[in-house]
Design a protein around this motif. Structure first.
Motif, PDB file in Angstrom:
ATOM      1  N   ALA A   5       0.828  -1.211   0.000  1.00  0.00           N
ATOM      2  CA  ALA A   5       0.000   0.000   0.000  1.00  0.00           C
ATOM      3  C   ALA A   5       0.857   1.254   0.000  1.00  0.00           C
ATOM      4  O   ALA A   5       0.535   2.253  -0.656  1.00  0.00           O
ATOM      5  CB  ALA A   5      -0.925  -0.015   1.215  1.00  0.00           C
ATOM      6  N   ARG A   6       1.953   1.246   0.729  1.00  0.00           N
ATOM      7  CA  ARG A   6       2.828   2.415   0.779  1.00  0.00           C
ATOM      8  C   ARG A   6       3.449   2.691  -0.589  1.00  0.00           C
ATOM      9  O   ARG A   6       3.573   3.847  -1.003  1.00  0.00           O
ATOM     10  CB  ARG A   6       3.920   2.185   1.823  1.00  0.00           C
ATOM     11  N   ARG A   7       3.825   1.630  -1.315  1.00  0.00           N
ATOM     12  CA  ARG A   7       4.499   1.824  -2.593  1.00  0.00           C
ATOM     13  C   ARG A   7       3.557   2.392  -3.654  1.00  0.00           C
ATOM     14  O   ARG A   7       3.987   3.145  -4.538  1.00  0.00           O
ATOM     15  CB  ARG A   7       5.093   0.495  -3.070  1.00  0.00           C
ATOM     16  N   VAL A   8       2.284   2.022  -3.623  1.00  0.00           N
ATOM     17  CA  VAL A   8       1.364   2.432  -4.696  1.00  0.00           C
ATOM     18  C   VAL A   8       0.330   3.426  -4.203  1.00  0.00           C
ATOM     19  O   VAL A   8      -0.714   3.614  -4.854  1.00  0.00           O
ATOM     20  CB  VAL A   8       0.667   1.182  -5.293  1.00  0.00           C
ATOM     21  N   LEU A   9       0.578   4.035  -3.036  1.00  0.00           N
ATOM     22  CA  LEU A   9      -0.426   4.923  -2.464  1.00  0.00           C
ATOM     23  C   LEU A   9      -0.784   6.058  -3.422  1.00  0.00           C
ATOM     24  O   LEU A   9      -1.962   6.401  -3.596  1.00  0.00           O
ATOM     25  CB  LEU A   9       0.091   5.482  -1.134  1.00  0.00           C
ATOM     26  N   ASP A  10       0.213   6.651  -4.075  1.00  0.00           N
ATOM     27  CA  ASP A  10      -0.052   7.766  -4.979  1.00  0.00           C
ATOM     28  C   ASP A  10      -0.445   7.296  -6.366  1.00  0.00           C
ATOM     29  O   ASP A  10      -1.308   7.903  -7.018  1.00  0.00           O
ATOM     30  CB  ASP A  10       1.187   8.671  -5.083  1.00  0.00           C
ATOM     31  N   ALA A  11       0.174   6.233  -6.837  1.00  0.00           N
ATOM     32  CA  ALA A  11      -0.077   5.779  -8.206  1.00  0.00           C
ATOM     33  C   ALA A  11      -1.381   5.012  -8.336  1.00  0.00           C
ATOM     34  O   ALA A  11      -2.067   5.099  -9.367  1.00  0.00           O
ATOM     35  CB  ALA A  11       1.097   4.900  -8.683  1.00  0.00           C
ATOM     36  N   PRO A  15      -4.446   4.520  -5.832  1.00  0.00           N
ATOM     37  CA  PRO A  15      -5.157   4.640  -4.557  1.00  0.00           C
ATOM     38  C   PRO A  15      -6.180   3.527  -4.343  1.00  0.00           C
ATOM     39  O   PRO A  15      -6.430   3.118  -3.204  1.00  0.00           O
ATOM     40  CB  PRO A  15      -5.839   6.007  -4.660  1.00  0.00           C
ATOM     41  N   GLY A  16      -6.758   3.028  -5.416  1.00  0.00           N
ATOM     42  CA  GLY A  16      -7.725   1.944  -5.261  1.00  0.00           C
ATOM     43  C   GLY A  16      -7.088   0.690  -4.675  1.00  0.00           C
ATOM     44  O   GLY A  16      -7.651   0.047  -3.768  1.00  0.00           O
ATOM     45  N   PHE A  17      -5.898   0.325  -5.185  1.00  0.00           N
ATOM     46  CA  PHE A  17      -5.212  -0.837  -4.633  1.00  0.00           C
ATOM     47  C   PHE A  17      -4.795  -0.595  -3.193  1.00  0.00           C
ATOM     48  O   PHE A  17      -4.871  -1.490  -2.340  1.00  0.00           O
ATOM     49  CB  PHE A  17      -3.987  -1.175  -5.485  1.00  0.00           C
ATOM     50  N   ALA A  18      -4.352   0.640  -2.912  1.00  0.00           N
ATOM     51  CA  ALA A  18      -3.960   0.947  -1.538  1.00  0.00           C
ATOM     52  C   ALA A  18      -5.145   0.827  -0.603  1.00  0.00           C
ATOM     53  O   ALA A  18      -5.021   0.342   0.536  1.00  0.00           O
ATOM     54  CB  ALA A  18      -3.365   2.358  -1.475  1.00  0.00           C
ATOM     55  N   ARG A  19      -6.336   1.270  -1.083  1.00  0.00           N
ATOM     56  CA  ARG A  19      -7.541   1.158  -0.257  1.00  0.00           C
ATOM     57  C   ARG A  19      -7.861  -0.318   0.003  1.00  0.00           C
ATOM     58  O   ARG A  19      -8.213  -0.717   1.127  1.00  0.00           O
ATOM     59  CB  ARG A  19      -8.702   1.855  -0.944  1.00  0.00           C
ATOM     60  N   GLU A  20      -7.726  -1.148  -1.024  1.00  0.00           N
ATOM     61  CA  GLU A  20      -7.981  -2.585  -0.855  1.00  0.00           C
ATOM     62  C   GLU A  20      -6.985  -3.209   0.124  1.00  0.00           C
ATOM     63  O   GLU A  20      -7.340  -4.065   0.944  1.00  0.00           O
ATOM     64  CB  GLU A  20      -7.900  -3.290  -2.211  1.00  0.00           C
ATOM     65  N   ALA A  21      -5.719  -2.755   0.044  1.00  0.00           N
ATOM     66  CA  ALA A  21      -4.716  -3.291   0.959  1.00  0.00           C
ATOM     67  C   ALA A  21      -5.030  -2.904   2.403  1.00  0.00           C
ATOM     68  O   ALA A  21      -4.886  -3.710   3.328  1.00  0.00           O
ATOM     69  CB  ALA A  21      -3.322  -2.787   0.565  1.00  0.00           C
ATOM     70  N   LEU A  22      -5.469  -1.647   2.604  1.00  0.00           N
ATOM     71  CA  LEU A  22      -5.822  -1.222   3.957  1.00  0.00           C
ATOM     72  C   LEU A  22      -7.027  -1.994   4.477  1.00  0.00           C
ATOM     73  O   LEU A  22      -7.090  -2.348   5.667  1.00  0.00           O
ATOM     74  CB  LEU A  22      -6.091   0.281   3.979  1.00  0.00           C
ATOM     75  N   GLU A  23      -8.003  -2.230   3.607  1.00  0.00           N
ATOM     76  CA  GLU A  23      -9.145  -3.043   4.015  1.00  0.00           C
ATOM     77  C   GLU A  23      -8.708  -4.464   4.379  1.00  0.00           C
ATOM     78  O   GLU A  23      -9.213  -5.053   5.345  1.00  0.00           O
ATOM     79  CB  GLU A  23     -10.181  -3.073   2.897  1.00  0.00           C
ATOM     80  N   ALA A  24      -7.763  -4.994   3.591  1.00  0.00           N
ATOM     81  CA  ALA A  24      -7.252  -6.341   3.898  1.00  0.00           C
ATOM     82  C   ALA A  24      -6.509  -6.350   5.224  1.00  0.00           C
ATOM     83  O   ALA A  24      -6.604  -7.306   6.006  1.00  0.00           O
ATOM     84  CB  ALA A  24      -6.335  -6.819   2.774  1.00  0.00           C
ATOM     85  N   ILE A  25      -5.754  -5.258   5.489  1.00  0.00           N
ATOM     86  CA  ILE A  25      -5.058  -5.169   6.777  1.00  0.00           C
ATOM     87  C   ILE A  25      -6.063  -5.169   7.920  1.00  0.00           C
ATOM     88  O   ILE A  25      -5.898  -5.855   8.935  1.00  0.00           O
ATOM     89  CB  ILE A  25      -4.177  -3.908   6.816  1.00  0.00           C
ATOM     90  N   GLU A  26      -7.141  -4.363   7.747  1.00  0.00           N
ATOM     91  CA  GLU A  26      -8.171  -4.317   8.789  1.00  0.00           C
ATOM     92  C   GLU A  26      -8.799  -5.692   9.008  1.00  0.00           C
ATOM     93  O   GLU A  26      -8.975  -6.134  10.145  1.00  0.00           O
ATOM     94  CB  GLU A  26      -9.237  -3.300   8.396  1.00  0.00           C
ATOM     95  N   GLU A  27      -9.137  -6.375   7.919  1.00  0.00           N
ATOM     96  CA  GLU A  27      -9.758  -7.696   8.034  1.00  0.00           C
ATOM     97  C   GLU A  27      -8.791  -8.716   8.630  1.00  0.00           C
ATOM     98  O   GLU A  27      -9.165  -9.538   9.474  1.00  0.00           O
ATOM     99  CB  GLU A  27     -10.243  -8.154   6.661  1.00  0.00           C
ATOM    100  N   ARG A  52      -6.789 -12.561   1.618  1.00  0.00           N
ATOM    101  CA  ARG A  52      -5.932 -11.690   2.433  1.00  0.00           C
ATOM    102  C   ARG A  52      -4.484 -11.798   1.998  1.00  0.00           C
ATOM    103  O   ARG A  52      -3.729 -10.818   2.045  1.00  0.00           O
ATOM    104  CB  ARG A  52      -6.074 -12.059   3.915  1.00  0.00           C
ATOM    105  N   THR A  53      -4.077 -12.989   1.569  1.00  0.00           N
ATOM    106  CA  THR A  53      -2.701 -13.148   1.088  1.00  0.00           C
ATOM    107  C   THR A  53      -2.502 -12.423  -0.231  1.00  0.00           C
ATOM    108  O   THR A  53      -1.461 -11.792  -0.467  1.00  0.00           O
ATOM    109  CB  THR A  53      -2.371 -14.638   0.947  1.00  0.00           C
ATOM    110  N   ARG A  54      -3.514 -12.490  -1.118  1.00  0.00           N
ATOM    111  CA  ARG A  54      -3.402 -11.793  -2.409  1.00  0.00           C
ATOM    112  C   ARG A  54      -3.362 -10.291  -2.204  1.00  0.00           C
ATOM    113  O   ARG A  54      -2.745  -9.561  -2.986  1.00  0.00           O
ATOM    114  CB  ARG A  54      -4.580 -12.184  -3.290  1.00  0.00           C
ATOM    115  N   ALA A  55      -4.037  -9.792  -1.144  1.00  0.00           N
ATOM    116  CA  ALA A  55      -4.021  -8.352  -0.893  1.00  0.00           C
ATOM    117  C   ALA A  55      -2.635  -7.847  -0.528  1.00  0.00           C
ATOM    118  O   ALA A  55      -2.387  -6.636  -0.574  1.00  0.00           O
ATOM    119  CB  ALA A  55      -5.005  -8.016   0.231  1.00  0.00           C
ATOM    120  N   ALA A  56      -1.735  -8.736  -0.164  1.00  0.00           N
ATOM    121  CA  ALA A  56      -0.351  -8.351   0.131  1.00  0.00           C
ATOM    122  C   ALA A  56       0.489  -8.253  -1.132  1.00  0.00           C
ATOM    123  O   ALA A  56       1.703  -8.033  -1.044  1.00  0.00           O
ATOM    124  CB  ALA A  56       0.269  -9.347   1.096  1.00  0.00           C
ATOM    125  N   GLY A  57      -0.145  -8.412  -2.311  1.00  0.00           N
ATOM    126  CA  GLY A  57       0.595  -8.328  -3.562  1.00  0.00           C
ATOM    127  C   GLY A  57       1.154  -9.647  -4.024  1.00  0.00           C
ATOM    128  O   GLY A  57       2.032  -9.670  -4.891  1.00  0.00           O
TER     129      GLY A  57
END
Length: 399
Positions: A245-251, A253-265, A308-313
């Motif tokens: 999420a940190r690497r693609v936060l600017d490029a 944002p949708g993936f970063a949002r999904e990663a944060l949701e995965a972190i929460e879950e 959840r594993t896929r959300a980690a890239g």
């Protein structure tokens, strides 16, 4: 140099351990008195002899008859912990001596307790009798040269020191006192030697204790595996998800949002599993639960784990659905094994493609978790861990 043996003998005869053992023996003599009086009354009602209370043979017979009666009452289970406590406090046992702590549960333990009780009372009765009778006689002998041979003449035996032999009376009195000390010393050593054999745990007790330790160790290992696999996987996944999420936060944002949701879950699920494991630990330590524990995940929850594993890239491919019809315990352990395999891939190989395949052949379930390893990952030095594969092996062995 010549005073060292005397000091050692003095400490052995008059030291704290010897005095405690003497107290233990006198207590045995005191415990014998009710049985002795009861057998004396019974003999008096049967024999009806006038010299029953003054005749030494009759007194010895009452003494001998009291011991089986005492041994019979020692079959009561609570006698063993009471005697073991007294022996541990007063017998001067070595630190390695192991005595039973609980009531006698088996007949073998009760019989050995009865034998110990009879021995304690018999030896204690002898030592108590000697302690009561011999010191006054020794004092009388020591006082003969001063008080005269007529002192205590009605007893008869002081007459043996008439005339010039009166000077030997103090030495004889000192020898009598030394004899009391030696008898008490030997009796205390005898009980101290017999205590571990007669009051120690029976083979059945040792087996039960070993089974309890094994069950406790197995439970601790199971809880350790649950914590390692659930929390360890969650932390590995969250680390990679946050990094992606940190690497693609600017490029992106949708993936970063999904990663944060995965972190929460992921963290929410990890907290739930941690609470479940801690609840089991609290139940085992306190003997009672505080409520129903959360159910452990099974292969039915595998899709959420892969998501959840896929959300980690990480690209995760599942070759076909998990086999159906598995027993619940097998399904739970299979989920944990796949979880640990994914954790290893995340932790040691990085964001590389992972393939999961499960096949069932009869009563066997084969699980494969495969991933390529880059040269940098292969050369990387491991900084910790090493318990996951052992946990997988333990899970398979238990099944």
């Amino acid at each position: 140099m010549t005073t060292i043996p005397w000091r050692r003998w003095t400490r052995a005869v008059l030291g704290r351990r010897a005095l405690l053992r003497w107290v233990h023996l006198v207590l045995g003599g005191a415990l014998l008195m009710p049985y002795f009086l009861l057998t004396t009354v019974i003999l008096g009602s049967v024999v009806r002899s006038d010299d029953l209370l003054t005749s030494l043979p009759w007194q010895l017979l009452a003494f001998a008859a009291a011991l089986p009666l005492a041994a019979l009452t020692a079959l009561f289970p609570l006698v063993r912990p009471l005697e073991a406590t007294a022996a541990r406090a007063l017998c001067g046992l070595p630190e390695s001596a192991e005595l039973a702590a609980g009531p006698a549960a088996s007949w073998d333990a009760r019989q050995r307790t009865a034998l110990w009780y009879a021995l304690h009372l018999a030896v204690g009765g002898v030592v108590s009798g000697v302690t009561l009778a011999v010191p006054p006689a020794a004092v009388l002998l020591m006082a003969l040269p001063v008080a005269g041979t007529s002192y205590g003449a009605d007893l008869g035996w002081p007459g043996a020191f008439d005339g010039g032999r009166a000077v030997l009376a103090p030495a004889a009195g000192a020898l009598l006192l030394a004899g009391v000390a030696v008898v008490a010393l030997g009796a205390g050593a005898l009980l101290a030697r017999c205590a571990p054999a007669l009051l120690g745990p029976a083979p059945a007790d040792r087996l039960a204790a070993a089974e309890e330790r094994a069950a406790r160790l197995a439970s601790r290992n199971r809880l350790a595996r649950e914590l390692h696999d659930s929390v360890g996987h969650a932390l590995s996944a969250v680390t990679l998800q946050a990094s992606a999420a940190r690497r693609v936060l600017d490029a992106d944002p949708g993936f970063a949002r999904e990663a944060l949701e995965a972190i929460e879950e992921t963290t929410r699920g990890a907290v739930a599993e941690l609470d479940s494991v801690l609840g089991l630990l609290r139940e085992e330590s306190e003997g009672a639960g505080t409520g129903p524990a959360a159910p452990s995940p099974t292969l039915a929850d595998l899709d959420g784990l892969l998501a959840r594993t896929r959300a980690a890239g990480v690209t995760v491919d599942l070759d076909g659905p998990p086999p159906g019809g598995l027993p619940p315990v097998v399904s739970r352990e299979a989920y944990r094994i796949v979880q640990e395999g994914l954790s290893n891939a995340l932790r040691h190989a990085g964001p590389v493609p992972v393939r999961v395949r499960m096949t069932r052949c009869g009563s066997e379930l084969e699980i494969r978790v495969e991933n390529p390893v880059s040269g940098a990952a292969a050369r990387a030095r491991r900084t910790g861990g090493g318990r996951g594969l052992r946990g997988i092996a333990e899970r398979a062995a238990l099944l």
